[in-house]
Design a protein around this motif. Structure first.
Motif, mmCIF file in Angstrom:
data_model
loop_
_atom_site.group_PDB
_atom_site.id
_atom_site.type_symbol
_atom_site.label_atom_id
_atom_site.label_comp_id
_atom_site.label_asym_id
_atom_site.label_seq_id
_atom_site.Cartn_x
_atom_site.Cartn_y
_atom_site.Cartn_z
ATOM 1 N N TRP A 96 -38.452 22.403 -50.887
ATOM 2 C CA TRP A 96 -39.386 22.901 -49.877
ATOM 3 C C TRP A 96 -39.026 22.347 -48.504
ATOM 4 C CZ3 TRP A 96 -42.825 20.021 -46.889
ATOM 5 C CH2 TRP A 96 -43.651 20.784 -46.080
ATOM 6 N N PHE A 97 -38.744 21.041 -48.443
ATOM 7 C CA PHE A 97 -38.380 20.433 -47.167
ATOM 8 C C PHE A 97 -37.117 21.071 -46.601
ATOM 9 C CE2 PHE A 97 -35.791 17.345 -44.846
ATOM 10 C CZ PHE A 97 -36.630 17.105 -43.763
ATOM 11 N N HIS A 98 -36.113 21.274 -47.435
ATOM 12 C CA HIS A 98 -34.856 21.827 -46.949
ATOM 13 C C HIS A 98 -34.975 23.313 -46.621
ATOM 14 C CE1 HIS A 98 -32.088 18.496 -46.798
ATOM 15 N NE2 HIS A 98 -32.837 17.985 -47.743
ATOM 16 N N GLN A 99 -35.926 23.993 -47.205
ATOM 17 C CA GLN A 99 -36.207 25.370 -46.808
ATOM 18 C C GLN A 99 -36.750 25.366 -45.377
ATOM 19 O OE1 GLN A 99 -39.670 26.689 -46.547
ATOM 20 N NE2 GLN A 99 -38.812 28.580 -45.777
ATOM 21 N N LEU B 60 -41.763 17.876 -59.547
ATOM 22 C CA LEU B 60 -42.381 17.668 -58.231
ATOM 23 C C LEU B 60 -41.371 17.181 -57.200
ATOM 24 C CD1 LEU B 60 -45.787 16.065 -59.263
ATOM 25 C CD2 LEU B 60 -45.408 18.337 -58.289
ATOM 26 N N VAL B 61 -40.491 16.283 -57.604
ATOM 27 C CA VAL B 61 -39.469 15.769 -56.693
ATOM 28 C C VAL B 61 -38.509 16.886 -56.278
ATOM 29 C CG1 VAL B 61 -37.455 14.246 -56.564
ATOM 30 C CG2 VAL B 61 -39.616 13.370 -57.428
ATOM 31 N N GLY C 23 -29.238 10.408 -45.349
ATOM 32 C CA GLY C 23 -30.334 9.899 -46.161
ATOM 33 C C GLY C 23 -29.845 9.061 -47.329
ATOM 34 N N LEU C 24 -28.764 9.514 -47.948
ATOM 35 C CA LEU C 24 -28.214 8.769 -49.088
ATOM 36 C C LEU C 24 -27.611 7.440 -48.646
ATOM 37 C CD1 LEU C 24 -26.586 11.570 -51.254
ATOM 38 C CD2 LEU C 24 -28.850 10.565 -51.414
ATOM 39 N N VAL C 25 -26.958 7.427 -47.494
ATOM 40 C CA VAL C 25 -26.386 6.176 -46.984
ATOM 41 C C VAL C 25 -27.493 5.173 -46.688
ATOM 42 C CG1 VAL C 25 -25.203 5.154 -44.989
ATOM 43 C CG2 VAL C 25 -24.246 7.160 -46.114
ATOM 44 N N CYS C 26 -28.565 5.639 -46.074
ATOM 45 C CA CYS C 26 -29.687 4.735 -45.794
ATOM 46 C C CYS C 26 -30.324 4.218 -47.082
ATOM 47 C CB CYS C 26 -30.729 5.434 -44.924
ATOM 48 S SG CYS C 26 -30.169 5.684 -43.234
ATOM 49 N N ARG C 27 -30.443 5.072 -48.082
ATOM 50 C CA ARG C 27 -30.993 4.643 -49.376
ATOM 51 C C ARG C 27 -30.086 3.610 -50.019
ATOM 52 N NH1 ARG C 27 -34.510 6.680 -53.529
ATOM 53 N NH2 ARG C 27 -34.228 5.279 -55.280
ATOM 54 N N TYR C 28 -28.775 3.833 -49.945
ATOM 55 C CA TYR C 28 -27.825 2.885 -50.519
ATOM 56 C C TYR C 28 -27.938 1.525 -49.833
ATOM 57 C CZ TYR C 28 -23.543 0.836 -52.283
ATOM 58 O OH TYR C 28 -22.639 0.001 -52.885
ATOM 59 N N LEU C 29 -28.005 1.546 -48.515
ATOM 60 C CA LEU C 29 -28.099 0.290 -47.771
ATOM 61 C C LEU C 29 -29.431 -0.416 -48.018
ATOM 62 C CD1 LEU C 29 -26.461 1.356 -44.397
ATOM 63 C CD2 LEU C 29 -25.464 -0.050 -46.214
ATOM 64 N N LEU C 30 -30.491 0.369 -48.199
ATOM 65 C CA LEU C 30 -31.799 -0.214 -48.484
ATOM 66 C C LEU C 30 -31.799 -0.970 -49.805
ATOM 67 C CD1 LEU C 30 -34.837 -0.330 -47.637
ATOM 68 C CD2 LEU C 30 -35.156 1.676 -49.075
ATOM 69 N N GLU C 31 -31.106 -0.426 -50.783
ATOM 70 C CA GLU C 31 -31.065 -1.046 -52.109
ATOM 71 C C GLU C 31 -29.753 -1.772 -52.369
ATOM 72 O OE1 GLU C 31 -31.937 1.974 -54.973
ATOM 73 O OE2 GLU C 31 -34.021 2.090 -54.349
ATOM 74 N N GLY D 67 -33.351 10.265 -48.809
ATOM 75 C CA GLY D 67 -33.233 8.935 -49.385
ATOM 76 C C GLY D 67 -34.320 8.658 -50.413
ATOM 77 N N GLY D 68 -35.527 9.104 -50.118
ATOM 78 C CA GLY D 68 -36.647 8.853 -51.011
ATOM 79 C C GLY D 68 -36.610 9.657 -52.287
ATOM 80 N N PHE D 69 -36.058 10.860 -52.234
ATOM 81 C CA PHE D 69 -36.016 11.719 -53.412
ATOM 82 C C PHE D 69 -34.716 11.571 -54.192
ATOM 83 C CE2 PHE D 69 -39.158 15.169 -51.802
ATOM 84 C CZ PHE D 69 -40.203 14.301 -52.021
#
Length: 134
Positions: free
Chosen positions: A57-60, A50-51, A89-97, A27-29
């Motif tokens: 890296w996280f998904h690795q 960087l993003v 993550g995308l659903v939470c980002r969508y709901l946040l915004e 969600g953050g990236f």
């Protein structure tokens, strides 16, 4: 007790951690790369790099954990699980915004497709590679 045995013993805790971290990271990236030409925000090439590198890296790391926690899952099942992680993550980002103008230029079909495809493929490929390696 080695690391693999401990990971299998604490499978539910690891899954909860992966889900929570995936929601924050994915969600953050989002969007890693914004393909919308009407996007008014330009963060520069270094920030984008960087993003993208942070998300990959996280998904690795997620893929490496999945190889230990799900040794008998098929590649398709792992891929579906990874799509679920990224999508949550995308659903939470969508709901946040929700209701903000940024959703109209961030949540395009191409942006969502790119993010879900790239990150889910990264985790799945690393998981399958780690399994073959061991």
């Amino acid at each position: 007790m080695d690391g693999k045995e401990m990971a299998r013993k604490h499978k539910k805790l690891i899954l909860a951690g992966i889900l929570c971290c995936s929601i924050v990271v994915d969600g953050g990236f989002f969007p890693m790369v914004n393909f919308n030409p009407q996007n008014p925000v330009d963060l520069g090439i270094l920030h984008r790099l960087l993003v993208v590198m942070g998300a990959l890296w996280f998904h690795q790391a997620v893929g490496a954990l999945e190889a230990v926690v799900f040794p008998k899952w098929s590649g398709g099942r792992i891929a579906v699980f990874n799509v679920f992680l990224v999508a949550s993550g995308l659903v939470c980002r969508y709901l946040l915004e929700f209701g903000e103008v940024s959703n109209s230029y961030n949540f395009t079909v191409l942006n969502v497709f790119f993010q879900v495809t790239l990150l889910a493929l990264m985790s799945t490929a690393v998981c399958l590679f780690e399994r073959r390696k061991s």
